[in-house]
Design a protein around this motif. Structure first.
Motif, PDB file in Angstrom:
ATOM      1  N   ILE A  21       0.832  -1.203   0.000  1.00 44.57           N
ATOM      2  CA  ILE A  21       0.000   0.000   0.000  1.00 44.57           C
ATOM      3  C   ILE A  21       0.867   1.253   0.000  1.00 44.57           C
ATOM      4  N   ALA A  22       1.943   1.243   0.784  1.00 37.61           N
ATOM      5  CA  ALA A  22       2.866   2.386   0.806  1.00 37.61           C
ATOM      6  C   ALA A  22       3.471   2.605  -0.575  1.00 37.61           C
ATOM      7  N   TRP A  23       3.837   1.524  -1.239  1.00 41.25           N
ATOM      8  CA  TRP A  23       4.399   1.607  -2.588  1.00 41.25           C
ATOM      9  C   TRP A  23       3.381   2.234  -3.541  1.00 41.25           C
ATOM     10  N   ALA A  24       2.128   1.800  -3.437  1.00 39.82           N
ATOM     11  CA  ALA A  24       1.077   2.359  -4.292  1.00 39.82           C
ATOM     12  C   ALA A  24       0.894   3.850  -4.021  1.00 39.82           C
ATOM     13  N   LEU A  25       0.938   4.237  -2.757  1.00 38.64           N
ATOM     14  CA  LEU A  25       0.774   5.645  -2.389  1.00 38.64           C
ATOM     15  C   LEU A  25       1.934   6.516  -2.874  1.00 38.64           C
ATOM     16  N   MET A  26       3.104   5.907  -3.011  1.00 37.16           N
ATOM     17  CA  MET A  26       4.281   6.656  -3.455  1.00 37.16           C
ATOM     18  C   MET A  26       4.437   6.644  -4.974  1.00 37.16           C
ATOM     19  N   GLY A  27       3.388   6.289  -5.685  1.00 32.89           N
ATOM     20  CA  GLY A  27       3.429   6.331  -7.135  1.00 32.89           C
ATOM     21  C   GLY A  27       3.730   5.003  -7.793  1.00 32.89           C
ATOM     22  N   GLY A  28       3.658   3.942  -7.045  1.00 31.07           N
ATOM     23  CA  GLY A  28       3.886   2.614  -7.606  1.00 31.07           C
ATOM     24  C   GLY A  28       2.756   2.208  -8.541  1.00 31.07           C
ATOM     25  N   PRO A  29       2.835   1.009  -9.062  1.00 26.02           N
ATOM     26  CA  PRO A  29       1.797   0.533  -9.990  1.00 26.02           C
ATOM     27  C   PRO A  29       0.445   0.359  -9.294  1.00 26.02           C
TER      28      PRO A  29
END
Length: 63
Positions: A21-29
Motif C-alpha cells: 500500500i505504501a508503494w502504491a501511495l508513493m506512485g507505484g503501480p
C-alpha cells in the motif's frame, strides 16, 4: 468465521500489505493496491483461501 491465520503468518501478511500500500501511495503501480488483501486477512486472522484449501496456521487452543 473460524480464525485460520496466526503467528508469523499474520505478521508477514500485515507487513507485506502495508509495504504494498505504501508503494502504491508513493506512485507505484496500480496493482500494488492488492496489499489491502494481505493486510485485511492478517488483521482479521481469517483467510478465505486457507478455508478452501483446509489450511490453518493458528496455534491450537488447549481445552
Amino acid at each position: 468465521m473460524k480464525l485460520n491465520v496466526g503467528g508469523i503468518d499474520k505478521v508477514l501478511r500485515i507487513v507485506a500489505g502495508i509495504a504494498l500500500i505504501a508503494w502504491a501511495l508513493m506512485g507505484g503501480p496500480v496493482w500494488a493496491w492488492i496489499g489491502i488483501v494481505p493486510l485485511a486477512t492478517g488483521a482479521l486472522g481469517w483467510c478465505p483461501a486457507y478455508t478452501l484449501l483446509g489450511m490453518n496456521t493458528c496455534p491450537m487452543k488447549k481445552s
